[in-house]
Scaffold this motif. Structure first.
Motif, PDB file in Angstrom:
ATOM      1  N   SER A 227     -27.571  67.782  -2.127  1.00  0.00           N
ATOM      2  CA  SER A 227     -26.299  68.292  -2.651  1.00  0.00           C
ATOM      3  C   SER A 227     -26.321  69.817  -2.762  1.00  0.00           C
ATOM      4  CB  SER A 227     -25.996  67.681  -4.022  1.00  0.00           C
ATOM      5  OG  SER A 227     -26.930  68.118  -5.002  1.00  0.00           O
ATOM      6  N   ALA A 228     -27.451  70.372  -3.179  1.00  0.00           N
ATOM      7  CA  ALA A 228     -27.544  71.812  -3.410  1.00  0.00           C
ATOM      8  C   ALA A 228     -27.769  72.612  -2.134  1.00  0.00           C
ATOM      9  CB  ALA A 228     -28.677  72.099  -4.400  1.00  0.00           C
ATOM     10  N   SER A 229     -28.496  72.039  -1.168  1.00  0.00           N
ATOM     11  CA  SER A 229     -28.970  72.852  -0.044  1.00  0.00           C
ATOM     12  C   SER A 229     -28.590  72.353   1.345  1.00  0.00           C
ATOM     13  CB  SER A 229     -30.503  72.962  -0.124  1.00  0.00           C
ATOM     14  OG  SER A 229     -30.911  73.492  -1.362  1.00  0.00           O
ATOM     15  N   CYS A 233     -23.621  72.975   4.337  1.00  0.00           N
ATOM     16  CA  CYS A 233     -23.696  73.433   5.725  1.00  0.00           C
ATOM     17  C   CYS A 233     -22.869  72.570   6.671  1.00  0.00           C
ATOM     18  CB  CYS A 233     -25.145  73.501   6.207  1.00  0.00           C
ATOM     19  SG  CYS A 233     -25.895  71.888   6.584  1.00  0.00           S
ATOM     20  N   LEU A 234     -22.327  71.457   6.187  1.00  0.00           N
ATOM     21  CA  LEU A 234     -21.468  70.614   7.021  1.00  0.00           C
ATOM     22  C   LEU A 234     -20.237  71.385   7.476  1.00  0.00           C
ATOM     23  CD1 LEU A 234     -21.372  67.183   5.156  1.00  0.00           C
ATOM     24  CD2 LEU A 234     -21.945  67.464   7.571  1.00  0.00           C
ATOM     25  N   PHE A 256     -22.648  65.242  -6.598  1.00  0.00           N
ATOM     26  CA  PHE A 256     -21.634  65.637  -5.612  1.00  0.00           C
ATOM     27  C   PHE A 256     -20.215  65.669  -6.185  1.00  0.00           C
ATOM     28  CE2 PHE A 256     -25.202  63.822  -3.331  1.00  0.00           C
ATOM     29  CZ  PHE A 256     -25.362  64.668  -2.244  1.00  0.00           C
ATOM     30  N   LEU A 257     -20.053  65.493  -7.490  1.00  0.00           N
ATOM     31  CA  LEU A 257     -18.732  65.338  -8.083  1.00  0.00           C
ATOM     32  C   LEU A 257     -17.796  66.507  -7.778  1.00  0.00           C
ATOM     33  CD1 LEU A 257     -19.627  63.818 -11.573  1.00  0.00           C
ATOM     34  CD2 LEU A 257     -18.653  62.654  -9.586  1.00  0.00           C
ATOM     35  N   ASN A 258     -18.315  67.717  -7.752  1.00  0.00           N
ATOM     36  CA  ASN A 258     -17.449  68.882  -7.614  1.00  0.00           C
ATOM     37  C   ASN A 258     -17.468  69.510  -6.231  1.00  0.00           C
ATOM     38  OD1 ASN A 258     -16.701  68.791 -10.404  1.00  0.00           O
ATOM     39  ND2 ASN A 258     -18.691  69.704 -10.917  1.00  0.00           N
ATOM     40  N   ILE A 259     -18.127  68.860  -5.270  1.00  0.00           N
ATOM     41  CA  ILE A 259     -18.234  69.480  -3.953  1.00  0.00           C
ATOM     42  C   ILE A 259     -17.718  68.607  -2.819  1.00  0.00           C
ATOM     43  CG2 ILE A 259     -20.146  71.007  -4.587  1.00  0.00           C
ATOM     44  CD1 ILE A 259     -22.077  69.048  -3.311  1.00  0.00           C
ATOM     45  N   SER A 260     -17.506  67.330  -3.060  1.00  0.00           N
ATOM     46  CA  SER A 260     -17.020  66.433  -2.017  1.00  0.00           C
ATOM     47  C   SER A 260     -15.525  66.192  -2.182  1.00  0.00           C
ATOM     48  CB  SER A 260     -17.759  65.093  -2.081  1.00  0.00           C
ATOM     49  OG  SER A 260     -17.174  64.149  -1.202  1.00  0.00           O
TER      50      SER A 260
END
Length: 280
Positions: A227-229, A233-234, A256-260
């Motif tokens: 999740s962090a690293s 990069c996707l 992943f709550l705040n990034i997906s």
């Protein structure tokens, strides 16, 4: 001794040793050592077998009765309708992991993506399965283990692939460390067994490499790293597909709550929540 008698003796020995699929595994060993399929075994039940072949067979049966996985003894196993070389030092491909290449292939068909990362790739079975379907894609396998990479190289050669690149390194260093083209799909079957649960797993798993199993105290160490690293990069619209252990879904999703932007949970053939697919 004839092959059928050897087979029946083996079924009993494997049952006595605690093997749950004794008949199936005995047939596999018969075919491996005597080159006899099930029909041939019944038809040639009175023919004595070669002494050297019988010795090899008995050695294999002894190894299996002591707990060594059948896949290691045979030296290969099927995954996603393909054969893969396996042995001591690499995680054995399992049916539930076939969800990963299936999701990746569906995504690439829809989007025309060209770059795939397979993190903690082991034998390479997931990434290689994807590469077989998409020869115009570039698939990168990331794996730290020398032993696992030995089998991955064999499998790349076995399937005659030129669109797969094996990257030996620690995924905990993050995507930026490797400096590769950004992916459209990331798949991963990372180590996810809690450290203190490993000793209580079935005896066959004790033969598999601890490095491929141990996910830290709670089994979630690698999901934190991903999740962090890696997720960042996707390419836009890309997906991350991760296998996880039973009852780990909530813990994995918390990273992943705040990034997906969304995703779904896929159950395996036993009805267990097994794979998380997340979109960027």
């Amino acid at each position: 001794m004839n092959a059928y008698s050897a087979y029946r003796d083996t079924v009993k020995k494997l049952l006595d040793s605690g093997c749950e699929n004794a008949e199936f595994e005995a047939r596999q060993l018969v075919e491996f050592c005597f080159s006899l399929n099930e029909t041939q075994l019944l038809m040639k039940n009175r023919e004595n077998v070669d002494g050297l072949k019988l010795k090899r067979f008995n050695d294999c049966v002894e190894r299996r009765s002591l707990g060594e996985p059948l896949q290691y003894i045979l030296g290969e196993w099927d995954f996603f309708a393909l054969k893969f070389k396996v042995g001591k030092g690499v995680l054995i491909p399992r049916p539930e992991t076939e969800i990963l290449p299936r999701l990746a292939i569906d995504q690439l068909k829809k989007t025309g993506g060209k770059v795939v990362y397979d993190l903690c790739s082991g034998s390479g079975c997931v990434g290689i399965s994807i590469a077989k379907f998409f020869p115009n894609c570039r698939v990168y396998l990331f794996e730290i283990s020398d032993e696992a990479n030995y089998y991955a190289r064999q499998n790349i050669k076995l399937h005659n692939l030129f669109n797969v690149e094996l990257i030996q390194g620690d995924v905990k260093k993050g995507s930026k460390y490797f400096g590769l083209p950004n992916p459209d799909v990331i798949v991963t079957n990372p180590p996810y067994v809690p450290t203190y649960d490993i000793e209580s797993l079935q005896r066959e798993i004790s033969f598999e490499p601890k490095i491929a199993l141990d996910g830290g105290i709670d089994g979630l160490d690698f999901y934190n790293v991903i999740s962090a690293s890696w997720f960042g990069c996707l390419n836009p619209g890309g997906i991350l597909a991760m296998e996880c252990g039973e009852n780990q879904i909530r813990g994995v999703l918390s990273f992943f709550l705040n990034i997906s932007t969304g995703g779904k949970i896929i159950k395996d053939e036993n009805g267990i929540d097994r794979v998380i697919m997340l979109k960027k």
